[in-house]
Design a protein around this motif. Structure first.
Motif, mmCIF file in Angstrom:
data_model
loop_
_atom_site.group_PDB
_atom_site.id
_atom_site.type_symbol
_atom_site.label_atom_id
_atom_site.label_comp_id
_atom_site.label_asym_id
_atom_site.label_seq_id
_atom_site.Cartn_x
_atom_site.Cartn_y
_atom_site.Cartn_z
ATOM 1 N N TYR A 59 37.299 5.366 100.125
ATOM 2 C CA TYR A 59 38.544 5.957 100.347
ATOM 3 C C TYR A 59 39.386 6.495 99.112
ATOM 4 N N VAL A 60 39.125 5.533 98.095
ATOM 5 C CA VAL A 60 39.925 5.931 96.880
ATOM 6 C C VAL A 60 39.242 7.366 96.129
ATOM 7 N N ASN A 61 37.954 7.146 96.172
ATOM 8 C CA ASN A 61 36.908 8.528 95.734
ATOM 9 C C ASN A 61 37.630 9.670 96.610
ATOM 10 N N LEU A 62 37.945 9.539 97.779
ATOM 11 C CA LEU A 62 38.210 10.476 98.594
ATOM 12 C C LEU A 62 39.703 10.794 98.591
ATOM 13 N N GLU A 63 40.531 10.215 97.453
ATOM 14 C CA GLU A 63 42.185 10.339 97.118
ATOM 15 C C GLU A 63 42.756 10.104 98.437
ATOM 16 N N ASP A 64 42.415 9.151 99.343
ATOM 17 C CA ASP A 64 43.001 8.435 100.365
ATOM 18 C C ASP A 64 43.603 7.238 100.224
ATOM 19 N N PRO A 65 44.492 6.877 99.296
ATOM 20 C CA PRO A 65 44.959 5.601 99.126
ATOM 21 C C PRO A 65 45.599 4.729 100.035
ATOM 22 N N PHE A 66 46.071 5.594 101.336
ATOM 23 C CA PHE A 66 46.718 4.869 102.484
ATOM 24 C C PHE A 66 45.590 3.917 103.170
ATOM 25 N N THR A 67 44.541 4.991 103.413
ATOM 26 C CA THR A 67 43.444 4.206 104.099
ATOM 27 C C THR A 67 42.732 3.041 103.155
ATOM 28 N N ALA A 68 42.579 3.240 101.783
ATOM 29 C CA ALA A 68 41.962 2.393 101.081
ATOM 30 C C ALA A 68 42.805 1.159 101.171
ATOM 31 N N LEU A 69 43.994 1.278 101.142
ATOM 32 C CA LEU A 69 44.975 0.112 101.180
ATOM 33 C C LEU A 69 44.662 -0.737 102.385
ATOM 34 N N LYS A 70 44.311 -0.346 103.286
ATOM 35 C CA LYS A 70 44.202 -0.916 104.624
ATOM 36 C C LYS A 70 42.787 -1.904 104.500
ATOM 37 N N HIS A 71 42.026 -1.331 103.880
ATOM 38 C CA HIS A 71 40.686 -1.945 103.728
ATOM 39 C C HIS A 71 40.739 -3.108 102.613
ATOM 40 N N TYR A 72 41.363 -2.591 101.507
ATOM 41 C CA TYR A 72 41.539 -3.787 100.626
ATOM 42 C C TYR A 72 42.547 -5.031 101.029
ATOM 43 N N GLN A 73 43.392 -4.769 101.984
ATOM 44 C CA GLN A 73 44.195 -5.729 102.659
ATOM 45 C C GLN A 73 43.321 -6.468 103.720
ATOM 46 N N LEU A 74 42.436 -5.698 104.286
ATOM 47 C CA LEU A 74 41.401 -6.420 104.856
ATOM 48 C C LEU A 74 40.508 -7.597 104.329
ATOM 49 N N ALA A 75 39.938 -7.067 103.319
ATOM 50 C CA ALA A 75 39.173 -7.671 102.443
ATOM 51 C C ALA A 75 39.742 -8.950 101.977
ATOM 52 N N LEU A 76 41.126 -8.823 101.572
ATOM 53 C CA LEU A 76 41.929 -9.796 101.252
ATOM 54 C C LEU A 76 42.191 -11.143 102.259
ATOM 55 N N SER A 77 42.523 -10.567 103.469
ATOM 56 C CA SER A 77 42.767 -11.401 104.512
ATOM 57 C C SER A 77 41.452 -12.226 104.961
ATOM 58 N N ILE A 78 40.165 -11.834 104.803
ATOM 59 C CA ILE A 78 39.087 -12.641 104.728
ATOM 60 C C ILE A 78 38.810 -13.413 103.655
ATOM 61 N N GLU A 79 39.193 -13.008 102.416
ATOM 62 C CA GLU A 79 38.821 -13.813 101.342
ATOM 63 C C GLU A 79 40.154 -14.004 100.135
ATOM 64 N N HIS A 80 41.099 -14.933 100.500
ATOM 65 C CA HIS A 80 42.484 -14.838 99.815
ATOM 66 C C HIS A 80 42.210 -14.839 98.428
ATOM 67 N N ASN A 81 41.328 -15.464 97.682
ATOM 68 C CA ASN A 81 40.915 -15.527 96.305
ATOM 69 C C ASN A 81 40.385 -14.115 95.842
ATOM 70 N N ASP A 82 40.609 -13.202 96.381
ATOM 71 C CA ASP A 82 39.295 -12.003 96.173
ATOM 72 C C ASP A 82 40.563 -11.242 95.231
ATOM 73 N N ASP A 83 40.241 -11.438 93.895
ATOM 74 C CA ASP A 83 41.208 -10.918 92.715
ATOM 75 C C ASP A 83 41.161 -9.151 92.727
ATOM 76 N N TYR A 84 40.074 -8.850 93.037
ATOM 77 C CA TYR A 84 39.479 -7.242 93.044
ATOM 78 C C TYR A 84 40.379 -6.559 94.107
ATOM 79 N N ALA A 85 40.412 -7.084 95.325
ATOM 80 C CA ALA A 85 41.157 -6.557 96.232
ATOM 81 C C ALA A 85 42.748 -6.717 96.131
ATOM 82 N N LEU A 86 43.010 -7.871 95.577
ATOM 83 C CA LEU A 86 44.447 -8.044 95.224
ATOM 84 C C LEU A 86 44.845 -6.903 94.391
ATOM 85 N N GLU A 87 44.382 -6.818 93.049
ATOM 86 C CA GLU A 87 44.817 -5.939 92.114
ATOM 87 C C GLU A 87 44.846 -4.344 92.688
ATOM 88 N N ASN A 88 43.877 -4.136 93.490
ATOM 89 C CA ASN A 88 43.634 -2.734 93.887
ATOM 90 C C ASN A 88 44.664 -2.361 95.121
#
Length: 456
Positions: free
Chosen positions: A139-168
């Protein structure tokens, strides 16, 4: 980690190849061997392992999927597509296969198709953290940061130590210009996971970027309380003090860094800059010298020493350190310009010629380089060389200053005809410069009147 590097299966496999033996590995063992090589980035050995595995287990879907993955790493998209089509009917319930398909389309610049395969893989309820990050990246590649944000947040909710998701997540908030939401999210996250180093780093950087340096320092201090060995965080904290003009506090932080570092030259350099800004040149020189003792080729400290020596009136020392910096970084034109300036300031005009010539060669499009080069040639009495340089210069820069210089050179060479021609062009381009040029080049004063009279 040590067990990973000392993988017994891999050792056994490599010994088999080395000794030209034929040993038996089941499909799971071969999968582990291939995964090891893929994670180590040794694609050549991964390809070899796939070949051996398929010789022994030619019908294994798992090994064929690993082959698919290896082909993607090799960027062999033609064979990868053929294998993908072959496996489609039998492997749509395999997360690994669907991820490979997503990678295939992602690599070929088709993020929407990649997302479709990720969505299919999510239904299998495996690798959900990875898949949400993958989709977010697309979604970042599609220049859609709004939807990208939702998926990074879902990734972080599954693994709270996911630094990659948190940074993004923070990157997406920034792209969306939602600073308040970003800090609210981060505060909520840190309330739940107060020992997150990445969380406190992001907190510090958030406030640093907003020039709230006191709050940024709080974030960096929390991080250092969790992990006092985080060398880079000391640099961030020191940068806050530098931005506040608290040079000596910055020095204190850099000195804490020194105790943790193996290579110290850059930190001594930063200490030197702080002392320089704090108007303490002797302490600055001391720090730059320590930097060079740690790394004798650290030219940044050399050039800074040259500036300090110049300010102290020691041009000879300034030239010495600038020459050393030029030797180590010969492509830095600013260093050549500085060396030329110092030579001129010290009265060594001839020495400056080579420096300015190099600048002209590398930056012919800059008018002032030619102007300075011609001026120096004239000062040294090389009027013929100046004429050659100015002929080249005027082809690129139709500037009156150059034609005034050219006329002066011709007059010095007793070539009155070409001198008057050049002067006429100069007067046509910018007659307002004449008075200044007459002061610089006395020959022009008399000749200008003749050119004006001739025009009348």
């Amino acid at each position: 980690m040590e067990e990973f590097f000392e993988n017994e299966l891999v050792t056994k496999f490599e010994e088999m190849i080395e000794n030209s033996e034929e040993l038996y590995f089941d499909t799971e063992e071969y999968e582990d061997i291939i995964i090891y090589y893929l994670e180590m980035g040794d694609i050549s050995f991964a390809e070899t392992a796939v070949r051996y595995a398929l010789n022994l287990h030619p019908d294994s879907l798992e090994i064929k999927i690993k082959k698919f993955e290896v082909l993607l790493e090799l960027e062999n998209y033609t064979l990868a597509k053929e294998l993908m089509d072959e496996l489609k009917e039998s492997s749509m319930e395999s997360t690994d296969f669907l991820v490979c398909c997503a990678k295939y389309y992602s690599n070929l610049g088709n993020p929407r198709r990649a997302i479709e395969y990720c969505e299919a893989a999510l239904k299998l309820e495996e690798e959900e953290n990875f898949l949400h990050n993958f989709m977010a990246d697309e979604y970042v590649n599609l220049e859609d940061p709004f939807t990208a944000l939702k998926h990074y947040q879902l990734a972080l909710s599954i693994e709270h130590n996911d630094d990659y998701a948190l940074e993004n997540i923070m990157v997406c908030y920034n792209s969306l210009h939602r600073g308040e939401d970003a800090i609210d999210f981060l505060n909520d996250y840190l309330d739940k996971f107060s020992f997150s180093e990445t969380g406190w780093l992001e907190y510090g950087q958030f406030y640093f970027n907003r020039k709230n340096y006191e709050e940024a320092i709080k974030g960096f201090d929390y991080l250092l309380a969790i992990n006092s060995q985080s060398v880079g965080v000391y640099a961030n904290k020191a940068a806050c003090y530098e931005a506040m003009g608290e040079w000596l506090k910055a020095v204190e932080v850099y000195e804490e860094m020194l105790a943790l570092e193996y290579t110290k030259s850059f930190t001594f350099y930063k200490i030197g800059l702080c002392y320089k800004e704090n108007k303490q040149p002797v302490l600055a020189l001391n720090a730059f010298q320590k930097s060079l003792r740690d790394d004798p080729q650290f030219y940044l400290s050399m050039i800074e020493q040259s500036y300090i020596y110049e300010e102290m009136g020691s041009v000879k020392e300034a030239i010495h350190f600038t020459k050393e910096a030029v030797l180590l970084n010969n492509i830095n034109l600013e260093y050549h310009k500085r060396l030329a300036f110092l030579y001129i300031a010290s009265g060594n005009i001839e020495e400056s010629v080579a420096c300015i010539k190099m600048v002209v060669d590398f930056e012919p499009s800059r008018f002032y380089n030619w102007y300075a080069y011609s001026e120096v040639l004239m000062v040294t009495g090389d009027y013929e060389g100046a004429v050659e340089a100015l002929k080249k210069a005027t082809k690129m820069h139709n500037r009156a200053e150059l034609f005034y210089q050219l006329s002066n050179c011709y007059f010095h060479l007793n070539n009155q005809k070409d001198g008057r021609k050049a002067l006429a062009v100069a007067l046509e381009l910018d007659p307002n410069l004449l008075e200044g040029m007459k002061q610089k080049y006395p020959f022009i004063k008399e000749e200008a009147e003749k050119v004006k009279t001739k025009k009348k």
